[in-house]
Scaffold this motif. Structure first.
Motif, mmCIF file in Angstrom:
data_model
loop_
_atom_site.group_PDB
_atom_site.id
_atom_site.type_symbol
_atom_site.label_atom_id
_atom_site.label_comp_id
_atom_site.label_asym_id
_atom_site.label_seq_id
_atom_site.Cartn_x
_atom_site.Cartn_y
_atom_site.Cartn_z
ATOM 1 N N CYS A 131 5.729 9.766 -0.671
ATOM 2 C CA CYS A 131 4.980 8.517 -0.796
ATOM 3 C C CYS A 131 5.647 7.474 0.085
ATOM 4 C CB CYS A 131 4.954 8.061 -2.244
ATOM 5 S SG CYS A 131 4.316 6.382 -2.483
ATOM 6 N N THR A 132 4.864 6.942 1.034
ATOM 7 C CA THR A 132 5.397 5.946 1.955
ATOM 8 C C THR A 132 4.729 4.598 1.705
ATOM 9 O OG1 THR A 132 5.870 7.620 3.626
ATOM 10 C CG2 THR A 132 5.728 5.334 4.372
ATOM 11 N N ALA A 133 5.557 3.573 1.603
ATOM 12 C CA ALA A 133 5.061 2.221 1.364
ATOM 13 C C ALA A 133 4.790 1.512 2.688
ATOM 14 C CB ALA A 133 6.091 1.430 0.558
ATOM 15 N N SER A 134 3.861 0.557 2.641
ATOM 16 C CA SER A 134 3.458 -0.167 3.846
ATOM 17 C C SER A 134 4.466 -1.239 4.246
ATOM 18 C CB SER A 134 2.092 -0.819 3.630
ATOM 19 O OG SER A 134 2.132 -1.698 2.519
ATOM 20 N N GLU A 135 5.384 -1.553 3.338
ATOM 21 C CA GLU A 135 6.398 -2.547 3.649
ATOM 22 C C GLU A 135 7.693 -2.177 2.935
ATOM 23 O OE1 GLU A 135 3.780 -5.618 1.854
ATOM 24 O OE2 GLU A 135 5.578 -6.185 0.728
ATOM 25 N N GLN A 184 0.849 -1.184 0.000
ATOM 26 C CA GLN A 184 0.000 0.000 0.000
ATOM 27 C C GLN A 184 0.881 1.228 0.000
ATOM 28 O OE1 GLN A 184 -2.620 -0.497 3.381
ATOM 29 N NE2 GLN A 184 -3.992 -1.816 2.221
ATOM 30 N N LEU A 185 0.465 2.205 -0.780
ATOM 31 C CA LEU A 185 1.240 3.433 -0.944
ATOM 32 C C LEU A 185 0.383 4.619 -0.533
ATOM 33 C CD1 LEU A 185 2.675 2.598 -4.486
ATOM 34 C CD2 LEU A 185 3.847 2.329 -2.290
ATOM 35 N N VAL A 186 0.943 5.479 0.292
ATOM 36 C CA VAL A 186 0.213 6.648 0.759
ATOM 37 C C VAL A 186 1.000 7.901 0.388
ATOM 38 C CG1 VAL A 186 -0.750 7.856 2.735
ATOM 39 C CG2 VAL A 186 -0.799 5.347 2.653
ATOM 40 N N GLU A 187 0.353 8.757 -0.413
ATOM 41 C CA GLU A 187 0.990 9.985 -0.878
ATOM 42 C C GLU A 187 0.558 11.168 -0.026
ATOM 43 O OE1 GLU A 187 0.039 8.180 -5.236
ATOM 44 O OE2 GLU A 187 -1.290 8.815 -3.611
ATOM 45 N N SER A 188 1.381 12.199 -0.035
ATOM 46 C CA SER A 188 1.027 13.460 0.600
ATOM 47 C C SER A 188 1.837 14.566 -0.046
ATOM 48 C CB SER A 188 1.318 13.410 2.110
ATOM 49 O OG SER A 188 2.698 13.206 2.348
ATOM 50 N N ARG A 207 11.112 3.849 3.788
ATOM 51 C CA ARG A 207 10.201 3.273 2.783
ATOM 52 C C ARG A 207 9.495 4.385 2.021
ATOM 53 N NH1 ARG A 207 8.465 1.073 7.439
ATOM 54 N NH2 ARG A 207 6.334 1.759 7.063
ATOM 55 N N THR A 208 10.192 5.469 1.771
ATOM 56 C CA THR A 208 9.568 6.669 1.218
ATOM 57 C C THR A 208 10.312 7.150 -0.023
ATOM 58 O OG1 THR A 208 8.749 7.341 3.393
ATOM 59 C CG2 THR A 208 8.914 9.055 1.712
ATOM 60 N N GLY A 259 -0.627 4.476 -5.500
ATOM 61 C CA GLY A 259 -1.221 5.227 -4.424
ATOM 62 C C GLY A 259 -2.564 5.787 -4.865
ATOM 63 N N GLN A 260 -3.194 6.509 -3.953
ATOM 64 C CA GLN A 260 -4.533 7.031 -4.228
ATOM 65 C C GLN A 260 -4.490 8.301 -5.067
ATOM 66 O OE1 GLN A 260 -2.871 7.518 -1.469
ATOM 67 N NE2 GLN A 260 -3.210 9.641 -0.812
#
Length: 115
Positions: A22-26, A3-7, A76-77, A106-107
């Motif tokens: 962007c940070t990955a879940s693993e 999972q990827l979360v951007e900001s 992880r970013t 990511g979203q």
């Protein structure tokens, strides 16, 4: 499944700067590409920049010299520093990891460049 979360998106005037994260879940091995794509209204999604160990980063021609991609494997970013932004950079920016033939996205985060 990664999972990827951007900001970091937002509005800036032309000539301004933004940094996307962007940070990955693993953990993502450094040899696996992490990158940024963007999609403007009515256009196809396109590669903006991509980074992996052992190779120079890839950049879309129109962002060369203005954007810089970097990566912190311990966090992880992946980052995208965007300078001298132009209205044509306006788009939704997506983080991407491609691992074993599978694309993870990511979203998306909106970047708007206007006066």
């Amino acid at each position: 499944q990664v999972q990827l979360v951007e900001s970091g998106g937002g509005w800036v005037p032309p000539g301004g700067s933004l940094t996307l994260s962007c940070t990955a879940s693993e953990t993502i091995f450094s040899s696996i590409p992490m990158g940024w794509y963007r999609q403007a209204p009515g256009k196809q999604r396109e590669l903006v920049a991509r980074i992996r160990s052992g190779r120079d980063p890839d950049y879309k021609d129109s962002v060369m010299g203005r954007f810089t991609i970097s990566r912190d494997n311990a966090k992880r970013t992946v980052y995208l520093q965007m300078n001298r932004l132009k209205p044509e950079d306006t788009a939704v920016y997506y983080c991407n990891v491609r691992d074993s033939g599978i694309n993870y996205w990511g979203q998306g985060t909106q970047v708007t460049v206007s006066s």
